[in-house]
Design a protein around this motif. Structure first.
Motif, mmCIF file in Angstrom:
data_model
loop_
_atom_site.group_PDB
_atom_site.id
_atom_site.type_symbol
_atom_site.label_atom_id
_atom_site.label_comp_id
_atom_site.label_asym_id
_atom_site.label_seq_id
_atom_site.Cartn_x
_atom_site.Cartn_y
_atom_site.Cartn_z
ATOM 1 N N ARG A 165 0.820 -1.221 0.000
ATOM 2 C CA ARG A 165 0.000 0.000 0.000
ATOM 3 C C ARG A 165 0.854 1.272 0.000
ATOM 4 N N LEU A 166 1.898 1.226 -0.825
ATOM 5 C CA LEU A 166 2.764 2.397 -0.990
ATOM 6 C C LEU A 166 2.354 3.140 -2.250
ATOM 7 N N GLU A 167 2.303 4.443 -2.169
ATOM 8 C CA GLU A 167 1.980 5.249 -3.340
ATOM 9 C C GLU A 167 3.250 5.500 -4.144
ATOM 10 N N GLN A 168 3.094 5.540 -5.457
ATOM 11 C CA GLN A 168 4.240 5.791 -6.326
ATOM 12 C C GLN A 168 4.903 7.118 -5.989
ATOM 13 N N LYS A 169 4.097 8.127 -5.691
ATOM 14 C CA LYS A 169 4.637 9.446 -5.372
ATOM 15 C C LYS A 169 5.524 9.382 -4.127
ATOM 16 N N GLU A 170 5.091 8.621 -3.139
ATOM 17 C CA GLU A 170 5.855 8.462 -1.898
ATOM 18 C C GLU A 170 7.204 7.797 -2.177
ATOM 19 N N VAL A 171 7.190 6.751 -2.967
ATOM 20 C CA VAL A 171 8.427 6.039 -3.292
ATOM 21 C C VAL A 171 9.337 6.925 -4.144
ATOM 22 N N ALA A 172 8.749 7.626 -5.099
ATOM 23 C CA ALA A 172 9.532 8.535 -5.941
ATOM 24 C C ALA A 172 10.248 9.569 -5.078
ATOM 25 N N ASN A 173 9.541 10.132 -4.098
ATOM 26 C CA ASN A 173 10.161 11.119 -3.206
ATOM 27 C C ASN A 173 11.315 10.517 -2.411
ATOM 28 N N GLN A 174 11.146 9.283 -1.943
ATOM 29 C CA GLN A 174 12.220 8.615 -1.202
ATOM 30 C C GLN A 174 13.440 8.378 -2.079
ATOM 31 N N MET A 175 13.198 8.229 -3.380
ATOM 32 C CA MET A 175 14.297 7.972 -4.322
ATOM 33 C C MET A 175 14.845 9.266 -4.930
ATOM 34 N N ASN A 176 14.299 10.415 -4.523
ATOM 35 C CA ASN A 176 14.680 11.702 -5.112
ATOM 36 C C ASN A 176 14.466 11.709 -6.624
ATOM 37 N N MET A 177 13.324 11.180 -7.034
ATOM 38 C CA MET A 177 12.974 11.095 -8.443
ATOM 39 C C MET A 177 11.644 11.820 -8.637
ATOM 40 N N HIS A 178 11.486 12.487 -9.760
ATOM 41 C CA HIS A 178 10.218 13.157 -10.048
ATOM 42 C C HIS A 178 9.119 12.089 -10.153
ATOM 43 N N PRO A 179 7.969 12.310 -9.538
ATOM 44 C CA PRO A 179 6.889 11.307 -9.589
ATOM 45 C C PRO A 179 6.467 10.924 -11.003
ATOM 46 N N ASN A 180 6.496 11.859 -11.949
ATOM 47 C CA ASN A 180 6.125 11.515 -13.324
ATOM 48 C C ASN A 180 7.115 10.537 -13.946
ATOM 49 N N VAL A 181 8.389 10.724 -13.647
ATOM 50 C CA VAL A 181 9.418 9.814 -14.165
ATOM 51 C C VAL A 181 9.238 8.433 -13.547
ATOM 52 N N PHE A 182 9.008 8.407 -12.233
ATOM 53 C CA PHE A 182 8.805 7.123 -11.557
ATOM 54 C C PHE A 182 7.559 6.426 -12.111
ATOM 55 N N GLY A 183 6.514 7.193 -12.385
ATOM 56 C CA GLY A 183 5.302 6.618 -12.959
ATOM 57 C C GLY A 183 5.556 5.988 -14.313
ATOM 58 N N ARG A 184 6.354 6.654 -15.146
ATOM 59 C CA ARG A 184 6.688 6.094 -16.461
ATOM 60 C C ARG A 184 7.471 4.792 -16.312
ATOM 61 N N LYS A 185 8.343 4.737 -15.310
ATOM 62 C CA LYS A 185 9.107 3.508 -15.073
ATOM 63 C C LYS A 185 8.185 2.399 -14.579
ATOM 64 N N CYS A 186 7.224 2.754 -13.719
ATOM 65 C CA CYS A 186 6.289 1.760 -13.198
ATOM 66 C C CYS A 186 5.316 1.253 -14.261
ATOM 67 N N ARG A 187 5.110 2.000 -15.309
ATOM 68 C CA ARG A 187 4.271 1.545 -16.420
ATOM 69 C C ARG A 187 5.080 0.790 -17.475
ATOM 70 N N GLY A 188 6.388 0.727 -17.306
ATOM 71 C CA GLY A 188 7.232 0.019 -18.263
ATOM 72 C C GLY A 188 7.551 0.830 -19.497
ATOM 73 N N GLU A 189 7.239 2.123 -19.482
ATOM 74 C CA GLU A 189 7.544 2.985 -20.625
ATOM 75 C C GLU A 189 9.034 3.300 -20.677
ATOM 76 N N VAL A 190 9.664 3.348 -19.511
ATOM 77 C CA VAL A 190 11.098 3.605 -19.375
ATOM 78 C C VAL A 190 11.626 2.548 -18.409
ATOM 79 N N ALA A 191 12.762 1.960 -18.739
ATOM 80 C CA ALA A 191 13.320 0.892 -17.904
ATOM 81 C C ALA A 191 13.934 1.450 -16.622
ATOM 82 N N PHE A 192 13.851 0.659 -15.555
ATOM 83 C CA PHE A 192 14.557 0.978 -14.316
ATOM 84 C C PHE A 192 16.040 0.712 -14.532
ATOM 85 N N SER A 193 16.892 1.597 -14.056
ATOM 86 C CA SER A 193 18.321 1.296 -14.050
ATOM 87 C C SER A 193 18.569 0.308 -12.912
#
Length: 109
Positions: free
Chosen positions: A38-66
């Motif tokens: 029950r973690l929100e993508q925005k919360e995880v993105a903030n913990q990773m110092n990543m913009h939430p939109n970028v993290f969302g694209r990675k979570c949709r498989g549009e951009v690969a995770f490094s």
């Protein structure tokens, strides 16, 4: 087939079965872990110092995770990048085996 203007039109048959890429399957595994905890993508993105939109694209498989990003996500959800990757490999193998079987069955009809 030639048009009145002299152009040749080539029609293509498309494959009705869309094969998922490994990156898309891995993104699905990450989304499943986030949902399970029950973690929100925005919360995880903030913990990773990543913009939430970028993290969302990675979570949709549009951009690969490094590899570093995958390791960071794994730490946040309490597992390892290897465990996430292994889960994705299993799902990817099963998914593509099932898709290939369906495509073969369709071609026989």
């Amino acid at each position: 087939q030639q048009t009145e203007f002299g152009y040749i039109v080539i029609t293509m048959n498309t494959n009705r079965v869309r094969f998922a890429t490994f990156d898309e399957v891995l993104a699905g595994v990450v989304r499943a872990e986030l949902a399970r905890l029950r973690l929100e993508q925005k919360e995880v993105a903030n913990q990773m110092n990543m913009h939430p939109n970028v993290f969302g694209r990675k979570c949709r498989g549009e951009v690969a995770f490094s590899t570093g990003e995958l390791s960071a996500v794994a730490r946040i959800v309490g597992t390892t990048a290897g465990a996430l990757t292994q889960d994705a490999e299993t799902r990817f193998s099963n998914l593509n085996y099932t898709s290939q079987s369906a495509a073969l069955a369709d071609s026989r009809h």
